[in-house]
Design a protein around this motif. Structure first.
Motif, PDB file in Angstrom:
ATOM      1  N   ASN A 101     -61.024  15.717  19.297  1.00 11.38           N
ATOM      2  CA  ASN A 101     -62.097  14.735  19.477  1.00 11.38           C
ATOM      3  C   ASN A 101     -62.260  13.850  18.237  1.00 11.38           C
ATOM      4  OD1 ASN A 101     -62.736  15.748  22.047  1.00 11.38           O
ATOM      5  ND2 ASN A 101     -64.064  17.324  21.168  1.00 11.38           N
ATOM      6  N   PHE A 102     -61.674  14.271  17.135  1.00 11.13           N
ATOM      7  CA  PHE A 102     -61.817  13.543  15.877  1.00 11.13           C
ATOM      8  C   PHE A 102     -60.673  12.561  15.631  1.00 11.13           C
ATOM      9  CE2 PHE A 102     -64.907  16.786  15.313  1.00 11.13           C
ATOM     10  CZ  PHE A 102     -65.794  16.341  14.356  1.00 11.13           C
ATOM     11  N   PHE A 103     -59.761  12.439  16.597  1.00  5.76           N
ATOM     12  CA  PHE A 103     -58.645  11.501  16.450  1.00  5.76           C
ATOM     13  C   PHE A 103     -59.149  10.076  16.218  1.00  5.76           C
ATOM     14  CE2 PHE A 103     -55.852   8.317  18.377  1.00  5.76           C
ATOM     15  CZ  PHE A 103     -54.672   8.531  17.683  1.00  5.76           C
ATOM     16  N   GLY A 104     -60.126   9.655  17.034  1.00  2.15           N
ATOM     17  CA  GLY A 104     -60.666   8.304  16.929  1.00  2.15           C
ATOM     18  C   GLY A 104     -61.344   8.062  15.594  1.00  2.15           C
ATOM     19  N   ILE A 105     -62.118   9.053  15.123  1.00  2.87           N
ATOM     20  CA  ILE A 105     -62.835   8.917  13.847  1.00  2.87           C
ATOM     21  C   ILE A 105     -61.854   8.771  12.687  1.00  2.87           C
ATOM     22  CG2 ILE A 105     -64.369  10.088  12.208  1.00  2.87           C
ATOM     23  CD1 ILE A 105     -65.691  11.431  14.640  1.00  2.87           C
ATOM     24  N   LYS A 106     -60.840   9.647  12.658  1.00  5.35           N
ATOM     25  CA  LYS A 106     -59.849   9.597  11.576  1.00  5.35           C
ATOM     26  C   LYS A 106     -58.977   8.349  11.688  1.00  5.35           C
ATOM     27  CE  LYS A 106     -59.695  14.592  10.897  1.00  5.35           C
ATOM     28  NZ  LYS A 106     -58.903  15.820  11.050  1.00  5.35           N
ATOM     29  N   GLY A 107     -58.714   7.927  12.935  1.00  5.53           N
ATOM     30  CA  GLY A 107     -57.932   6.714  13.145  1.00  5.53           C
ATOM     31  C   GLY A 107     -58.658   5.488  12.621  1.00  5.53           C
ATOM     32  N   ILE A 108     -59.948   5.390  12.922  1.00  2.00           N
ATOM     33  CA  ILE A 108     -60.766   4.275  12.429  1.00  2.00           C
ATOM     34  C   ILE A 108     -60.860   4.322  10.899  1.00  2.00           C
ATOM     35  CG2 ILE A 108     -63.122   3.322  12.372  1.00  2.00           C
ATOM     36  CD1 ILE A 108     -63.331   4.265  15.348  1.00  2.00           C
ATOM     37  N   MET A 109     -60.949   5.532  10.363  1.00  2.00           N
ATOM     38  CA  MET A 109     -60.986   5.704   8.910  1.00  2.00           C
ATOM     39  C   MET A 109     -59.677   5.218   8.284  1.00  2.00           C
ATOM     40  SD  MET A 109     -61.681   9.238   6.778  1.00  2.00           S
ATOM     41  CE  MET A 109     -63.315   9.412   7.487  1.00  2.00           C
ATOM     42  N   MET A 110     -58.558   5.549   8.917  1.00  2.00           N
ATOM     43  CA  MET A 110     -57.244   5.134   8.427  1.00  2.00           C
ATOM     44  C   MET A 110     -57.129   3.608   8.380  1.00  2.00           C
ATOM     45  SD  MET A 110     -53.494   6.038  10.056  1.00  2.00           S
ATOM     46  CE  MET A 110     -53.670   4.849  11.412  1.00  2.00           C
ATOM     47  N   ILE A 111     -57.606   2.936   9.430  1.00  2.00           N
ATOM     48  CA  ILE A 111     -57.567   1.471   9.499  1.00  2.00           C
ATOM     49  C   ILE A 111     -58.566   0.856   8.506  1.00  2.00           C
ATOM     50  CG2 ILE A 111     -58.060  -0.518  10.982  1.00  2.00           C
ATOM     51  CD1 ILE A 111     -56.987   1.162  13.341  1.00  2.00           C
ATOM     52  N   SER A 112     -59.742   1.467   8.390  1.00  2.00           N
ATOM     53  CA  SER A 112     -60.773   0.963   7.475  1.00  2.00           C
ATOM     54  C   SER A 112     -60.307   1.016   6.024  1.00  2.00           C
ATOM     55  CB  SER A 112     -62.063   1.771   7.623  1.00  2.00           C
ATOM     56  OG  SER A 112     -62.580   1.664   8.932  1.00  2.00           O
ATOM     57  N   TYR A 113     -59.638   2.111   5.658  1.00  2.00           N
ATOM     58  CA  TYR A 113     -59.145   2.253   4.282  1.00  2.00           C
ATOM     59  C   TYR A 113     -58.094   1.193   3.973  1.00  2.00           C
ATOM     60  CZ  TYR A 113     -61.534   6.741   3.565  1.00  2.00           C
ATOM     61  OH  TYR A 113     -62.473   7.726   3.412  1.00  2.00           O
TER      62      TYR A 113
END
Length: 315
Positions: A101-113
């Motif tokens: 369920n955390f794929f989206g959160i970490k994915g958005i974090m990856m793009i944000s960084y």
């Protein structure tokens, strides 16, 4: 004769990485099962740190010696390679189901960084202070993983297949360390011999960093992800790539800025080609994963084709 010897060393490095990846993933799966920590978290933290060690050493050494373009090119090149080449190839071999369920959160974090790095890079340099800022971003990643661990195990008893025997624990700890050593040392051999091969072909340093070095230092992620997919441990593969890319942008580039004497110089190519390409493949990867809840073969083909096109542009 010299080129033949270099090719032999190159093959030895590849064998070390492949065998190391197999041992490493087996030990990681055992740790996940016996400790109650989810395989996704194992992949995003312990494995990601281990598999990004080649990128860390290559980039910081290059930066310290005054080769900023190689340091940045290696980190961003690995970011692109991890998604477009590794995830593209893995999903072509076998579609990757999104189980976390955390794929989206970490994915958005990856793009944000990556976006933060782009904003900081617009002046053409990453300063000492901005290096600390990038490293500080890794703290949020650690917090997310702690939160995921608590939520995943909240209200559930840890499921164990049997008691943890001291012998098994020592054996798997040894396998984990040995596998990690083989991966890192194998990558070191591979990169060194690969650079020598490239010198025979007279390839420019920036192109070497974005292609040969990036692919060479990303081989641990490739082998680990492939082994995890074949062992039906998709969370380890996805967690490894997400974690590795977050570390590439935060810790590796941040540390490279800290060891650089005049700051990390950012080229126009990095700003107008490499970062936009990294953003493009990251968006395809994350949007597809969130929307379809898997990385299918069509997405894999698009990612792999994009990477081939990127290499053609570079050369």
């Amino acid at each position: 004769m010299e080129i033949i010897w270099v090719l032999i060393i190159f093959i030895i490095g590849l064998i070390l990485i492949v065998k190391g990846g197999d041992i490493f993933v087996e030990a990681a799966i055992w740790i996940a099962e016996r400790t109650g920590i989810s395989s996704g978290i194992i992949g995003a933290t312990i494995i990601s740190v281990a598999t990004t060690l080649p990128e860390f050493f290559v980039s910081t050494v290059a930066s310290n010696e005054g080769f900023s373009e190689m340091a940045v090119g290696n980190a961003i090149g690995s970011y692109i390679c991890n998604i477009a080449f590794i995830m593209g190839l893995c999903s072509l071999i076998k579609p990757i189901k999104i189980r976390s369920n955390f794929f989206g959160i970490k994915g958005i974090m990856m793009i944000s960084y990556l976006s933060i790095f782009f904003i900081l890079s617009k002046e053409g340099i990453i300063t000492y202070r901005e290096g600390y800022m990038l490293i500080g971003l890794a703290v949020f990643f650690i917090i997310i993983n702690i939160f995921e661990h608590k939520k995943t195990n909240g209200g559930n008893k840890r499921i164990k297949k049997g008691p943890i025997r001291k012998k098994d624990m020592l054996t798997n700890l040894f396998k984990f360390l040995l596998g990690g050593f083989f991966i890192v040392y194998g990558a070191h051999i591979l990169v060194d011999s690969g650079v020598k091969i490239a010198n025979f072909l007279r390839i420019p340093k920036q192109v070497i960093s974005l292609t040969l070095l990036a692919i060479g230092t990303s081989l641990p992620e490739l082998v680990t992800s492939l082994m995890a997919i074949l062992k039906e441990q998709e969370n380890i593969s996805l967690g490894n790539i997400l974690g590795a890319n977050i570390l590439n942008v935060s810790v590796i580039i941040g540390a490279s800025a800290l060891v650089s004497q005049q700051g990390l110089i950012i080229s126009r190519q990095t700003l107008f080609l490499d970062i936009p390409m990294a953003m493009f493949v990251a968006l395809i990867f994350i949007v597809s994963g969130i929307y379809k809840e898997k990385i299918g073969r069509i997405t894999g083909l698009i990612l792999l084709s994009t990477y081939i096109a990127y290499l053609l542009i570079l050369f």
